[in-house]
Write an enzyme that holds these catalytic residues in place. Structure first.
Site, PDB file in Angstrom:
ATOM      1  N   SER A   1       0.846  -1.197   0.000  1.00  0.00           N
ATOM      2  CA  SER A   1       0.000   0.000   0.000  1.00  0.00           C
ATOM      3  C   SER A   1       0.874   1.236   0.000  1.00  0.00           C
ATOM      4  O   SER A   1       1.671   1.445   0.927  1.00  0.00           O
ATOM      5  CB  SER A   1      -0.892   0.032   1.243  1.00  0.00           C
ATOM      6  OG  SER A   1      -1.429   1.342   1.372  1.00  0.00           O
TER       7      SER A   1
ATOM      8  N   HIS B   1      -1.241  -1.188  -4.131  1.00  0.00           N
ATOM      9  CA  HIS B   1      -2.528  -0.938  -3.483  1.00  0.00           C
ATOM     10  C   HIS B   1      -2.671   0.566  -3.276  1.00  0.00           C
ATOM     11  O   HIS B   1      -1.827   1.212  -2.648  1.00  0.00           O
ATOM     12  CB  HIS B   1      -2.570  -1.696  -2.156  1.00  0.00           C
ATOM     13  CG  HIS B   1      -3.882  -1.656  -1.468  1.00  0.00           C
ATOM     14  ND1 HIS B   1      -4.968  -2.419  -1.857  1.00  0.00           N
ATOM     15  CD2 HIS B   1      -4.305  -0.929  -0.399  1.00  0.00           C
ATOM     16  CE1 HIS B   1      -5.994  -2.177  -1.057  1.00  0.00           C
ATOM     17  NE2 HIS B   1      -5.618  -1.271  -0.159  1.00  0.00           N
TER      18      HIS B   1
ATOM     19  N   ASP C   1      -4.778   3.410  -1.700  1.00  0.00           N
ATOM     20  CA  ASP C   1      -5.764   3.695  -0.659  1.00  0.00           C
ATOM     21  C   ASP C   1      -6.298   5.120  -0.775  1.00  0.00           C
ATOM     22  O   ASP C   1      -5.592   6.082  -0.481  1.00  0.00           O
ATOM     23  CB  ASP C   1      -5.107   3.539   0.722  1.00  0.00           C
ATOM     24  CG  ASP C   1      -5.034   2.084   1.153  1.00  0.00           C
ATOM     25  OD1 ASP C   1      -6.033   1.363   0.990  1.00  0.00           O
ATOM     26  OD2 ASP C   1      -3.968   1.679   1.653  1.00  0.00           O
TER      27      ASP C   1
ATOM     28  N   MET D   1      -8.893   7.882   0.540  1.00  0.00           N
ATOM     29  CA  MET D   1      -9.710   8.196   1.729  1.00  0.00           C
ATOM     30  C   MET D   1     -10.234   9.616   1.621  1.00  0.00           C
ATOM     31  O   MET D   1      -9.487  10.522   1.243  1.00  0.00           O
ATOM     32  CB  MET D   1      -8.847   8.091   2.979  1.00  0.00           C
ATOM     33  CG  MET D   1      -8.167   6.757   3.139  1.00  0.00           C
ATOM     34  SD  MET D   1      -7.130   6.779   4.608  1.00  0.00           S
ATOM     35  CE  MET D   1      -6.506   5.107   4.592  1.00  0.00           C
TER      36      MET D   1
ATOM     37  N   HIS E   1      -8.455   0.934  -3.818  1.00  0.00           N
ATOM     38  CA  HIS E   1      -9.341   0.709  -2.671  1.00  0.00           C
ATOM     39  C   HIS E   1      -9.987   2.044  -2.312  1.00  0.00           C
ATOM     40  O   HIS E   1      -9.347   2.913  -1.720  1.00  0.00           O
ATOM     41  CB  HIS E   1      -8.491   0.159  -1.501  1.00  0.00           C
ATOM     42  CG  HIS E   1      -9.250  -0.096  -0.254  1.00  0.00           C
ATOM     43  ND1 HIS E   1      -8.637  -0.313   0.975  1.00  0.00           N
ATOM     44  CD2 HIS E   1     -10.592  -0.181  -0.012  1.00  0.00           C
ATOM     45  CE1 HIS E   1      -9.550  -0.518   1.906  1.00  0.00           C
ATOM     46  NE2 HIS E   1     -10.744  -0.433   1.340  1.00  0.00           N
TER      47      HIS E   1
ATOM     48  N   MET F   1     -12.089   4.171  -0.136  1.00  0.00           N
ATOM     49  CA  MET F   1     -12.720   4.320   1.186  1.00  0.00           C
ATOM     50  C   MET F   1     -13.393   5.680   1.193  1.00  0.00           C
ATOM     51  O   MET F   1     -12.976   6.607   1.901  1.00  0.00           O
ATOM     52  CB  MET F   1     -11.651   4.200   2.286  1.00  0.00           C
ATOM     53  CG  MET F   1     -11.132   2.783   2.446  1.00  0.00           C
ATOM     54  SD  MET F   1      -9.571   2.722   3.347  1.00  0.00           S
ATOM     55  CE  MET F   1      -8.444   3.071   2.005  1.00  0.00           C
TER      56      MET F   1
ATOM     57  N   MET G   1     -11.388  -6.256   5.374  1.00  0.00           N
ATOM     58  CA  MET G   1     -10.562  -5.329   6.166  1.00  0.00           C
ATOM     59  C   MET G   1     -10.218  -5.994   7.493  1.00  0.00           C
ATOM     60  O   MET G   1     -11.104  -6.416   8.235  1.00  0.00           O
ATOM     61  CB  MET G   1     -11.321  -4.030   6.436  1.00  0.00           C
ATOM     62  CG  MET G   1     -11.479  -3.116   5.239  1.00  0.00           C
ATOM     63  SD  MET G   1      -9.949  -2.735   4.370  1.00  0.00           S
ATOM     64  CE  MET G   1      -8.949  -1.986   5.652  1.00  0.00           C
TER      65      MET G   1
ATOM     66  N   GLY H   1      -8.720   3.554   7.615  1.00  0.00           N
ATOM     67  CA  GLY H   1      -8.454   4.971   7.856  1.00  0.00           C
ATOM     68  C   GLY H   1      -6.970   5.264   8.037  1.00  0.00           C
ATOM     69  O   GLY H   1      -6.507   6.340   7.682  1.00  0.00           O
ATOM     70  N   PHE H   2      -6.265   4.297   8.569  1.00  0.00           N
ATOM     71  CA  PHE H   2      -4.856   4.553   8.894  1.00  0.00           C
ATOM     72  C   PHE H   2      -3.999   3.305   8.654  1.00  0.00           C
ATOM     73  O   PHE H   2      -4.466   2.190   8.862  1.00  0.00           O
ATOM     74  CB  PHE H   2      -4.713   4.956  10.366  1.00  0.00           C
ATOM     75  CG  PHE H   2      -5.575   6.133  10.724  1.00  0.00           C
ATOM     76  CD1 PHE H   2      -5.133   7.434  10.490  1.00  0.00           C
ATOM     77  CD2 PHE H   2      -6.847   5.943  11.251  1.00  0.00           C
ATOM     78  CE1 PHE H   2      -5.939   8.518  10.784  1.00  0.00           C
ATOM     79  CE2 PHE H   2      -7.665   7.021  11.545  1.00  0.00           C
ATOM     80  CZ  PHE H   2      -7.217   8.317  11.318  1.00  0.00           C
ATOM     81  N   GLY H   3      -2.752   3.546   8.287  1.00  0.00           N
ATOM     82  CA  GLY H   3      -1.793   2.456   8.220  1.00  0.00           C
ATOM     83  C   GLY H   3      -1.240   2.197   9.615  1.00  0.00           C
ATOM     84  O   GLY H   3      -1.464   2.973  10.554  1.00  0.00           O
ATOM     85  N   GLY H   4      -0.546   1.093   9.774  1.00  0.00           N
ATOM     86  CA  GLY H   4       0.174   0.830  11.019  1.00  0.00           C
ATOM     87  C   GLY H   4      -0.647   0.313  12.187  1.00  0.00           C
ATOM     88  O   GLY H   4      -0.173   0.317  13.317  1.00  0.00           O
TER      89      GLY H   4
ATOM     90  N   ASP I   1      -6.551  -6.754   4.160  1.00  0.00           N
ATOM     91  CA  ASP I   1      -5.908  -5.434   4.219  1.00  0.00           C
ATOM     92  C   ASP I   1      -5.902  -4.904   5.646  1.00  0.00           C
ATOM     93  O   ASP I   1      -6.960  -4.687   6.230  1.00  0.00           O
ATOM     94  CB  ASP I   1      -6.704  -4.495   3.290  1.00  0.00           C
ATOM     95  CG  ASP I   1      -6.120  -3.101   3.196  1.00  0.00           C
ATOM     96  OD1 ASP I   1      -5.030  -2.859   3.738  1.00  0.00           O
ATOM     97  OD2 ASP I   1      -6.779  -2.250   2.558  1.00  0.00           O
TER      98      ASP I   1
ATOM     99  N   GLY J   1      -2.675  -4.432   8.959  1.00  0.00           N
ATOM    100  CA  GLY J   1      -1.926  -5.139   9.995  1.00  0.00           C
ATOM    101  C   GLY J   1      -1.201  -6.382   9.519  1.00  0.00           C
ATOM    102  O   GLY J   1      -0.826  -7.232  10.328  1.00  0.00           O
TER     103      GLY J   1
ATOM    104  N   SER K   1       2.707  -0.458   6.081  1.00  0.00           N
ATOM    105  CA  SER K   1       3.836  -0.097   6.947  1.00  0.00           C
ATOM    106  C   SER K   1       4.894  -1.194   7.010  1.00  0.00           C
ATOM    107  O   SER K   1       6.086  -0.902   7.126  1.00  0.00           O
ATOM    108  CB  SER K   1       3.339   0.258   8.348  1.00  0.00           C
ATOM    109  OG  SER K   1       2.504  -0.760   8.846  1.00  0.00           O
TER     110      SER K   1
HETATM  111  C1  DX5 Z   1      -6.268   1.053   5.919  1.00  0.00           C
HETATM  112  C2  DX5 Z   1      -5.822   0.912   4.470  1.00  0.00           C
HETATM  113  C3  DX5 Z   1      -4.731  -0.063   4.363  1.00  0.00           C
HETATM  114  C4  DX5 Z   1      -3.459   0.376   5.018  1.00  0.00           C
HETATM  115  C5  DX5 Z   1      -2.697  -0.851   5.428  1.00  0.00           C
HETATM  116  O1  DX5 Z   1      -7.304   1.910   5.990  1.00  0.00           O
HETATM  117  O2  DX5 Z   1      -6.885   0.479   3.662  1.00  0.00           O
HETATM  118  O3  DX5 Z   1      -4.486  -0.437   3.010  1.00  0.00           O
HETATM  119  O4  DX5 Z   1      -2.659   1.178   4.198  1.00  0.00           O
HETATM  120  O5  DX5 Z   1      -1.625  -0.434   6.175  1.00  0.00           O
HETATM  121  P1  DX5 Z   1      -0.867  -1.426   7.156  1.00  0.00           P
HETATM  122  O6  DX5 Z   1      -0.356  -2.551   6.321  1.00  0.00           O
HETATM  123  O7  DX5 Z   1       0.233  -0.567   7.700  1.00  0.00           O
HETATM  124  O8  DX5 Z   1      -1.843  -1.860   8.196  1.00  0.00           O
HETATM  125 ZN    ZN Z   2      -6.476  -0.499   1.591  1.00  0.00          ZN
END
Ligand code: DX5
Ligand code: ZN
Length: 216
Positions: free
Chosen positions: A7, A32, A34, A36, A65, A67, A136, A141-144, A174, A176, A197
């Site tokens: 991503s 990927h 993302d 948002m 993707h 969102m 999901m 909403g957020f990575g990591g 998608d 973690g 991440s």
């Molecule tokens: C979350 C995104 C994911 C995100 C995954 O809202 O849709 O694609 O970037 O990030 P990691 O792999 O760090 O959880």
């Molecule tokens: Zn995603």
């Protein structure tokens, strides 16, 4: 063998072109993307303009993707020669059947995604016409964020339904995903693993992509 979709949300935006070439040359199967909107999810990432700025770089195909609320308004913007899938959220689509048709009308794969609390049963009447189901494994909403284990039960349900009904969509997960849990996830029946991440935060990004590919 499962596929890997890094991503770009976790990439260094100031040198995105180099980042996508790097992961693609190392063996990433998709990029990927993302998107948002700050409404459907509590964060704003980037839009189609940023994605299209990558078209001139050597890269894997796009796995988009969305969102966002009201995705029909923006689907066409994300259709490029490199777009393989466009995925919308079940929770964001009042007329999901129409939205899936809309995506398919551009000749790209149509995906539907479920937030962690939305059951697989909500897709019963659309599974005969999608190309991808995205589970999901974090609240989007957020990575990591940390992987929510419970979501693997949804993967198993999908694997059963797919076999029973002879469907041929792919299952994507998608959120973690990392080098520690990747094998368990792939073994559960996931076809495409998204990792943000874990890939772009690694000291050796290329090495990390190769390690993922060797595990899954
Ligand atoms: C979350 C995104 C994911 C995100 C995954 O809202 O849709 O694609 O970037 O990030 P990691 O792999 O760090 O959880
Ligand atoms: Zn995603």
């Amino acid at each position: 063998m499962a596929k890997l979709a890094p991503s770009i949300l976790s990439a260094d935006f100031s040198k995105l072109g180099e980042e996508v070439t790097r992961v693609s040359n190392a063996g990433a199967d998709y990029l990927h993307i993302d998107v948002m909107d700050g409404h459907f999810v509590p964060n704003i990432s980037f839009g189609a303009g940023v994605m299209k700025s990558l078209d001139c770089y050597d890269s894997a195909p796009y796995d988009v993707h969305l969102m966002i609320e009201d995705p029909d308004k923006y689907i066409q913007d994300f259709v490029t020669e490199k777009t393989e899938f466009i995925t919308v959220h079940q929770e964001a689509c009042i007329h999901l059947d129409r939205t899936i048709d809309h995506i398919k009308s551009y000749g790209v794969g149509a995906g539907v995604s479920l937030n962690p609390a939305t059951p697989v049963s909500t897709l019963e009447n659309i599974l005969s016409k999608v190309d991808l189901v995205l589970i999901m494994s974090v609240n989007p909403g957020f990575g990591g964020q940390s992987f929510i284990e419970e979501t693997l039960t949804k993967v198993k349900k999908l694997v059963d339904i797919r076999e029973k009904m002879s469907y041929n969509w792919v299952i994507e997960i998608d959120g973690g995903v990392n080098l520690k849990n990747a094998k368990t996830i792939a073994d559960a029946g996931v076809d495409i693993l998204v990792a943000g991440s874990a890939v772009f935060g690694a000291n050796d990004v290329e090495g990390c992509v190769k390690e993922f590919k060797a595990i899954i």
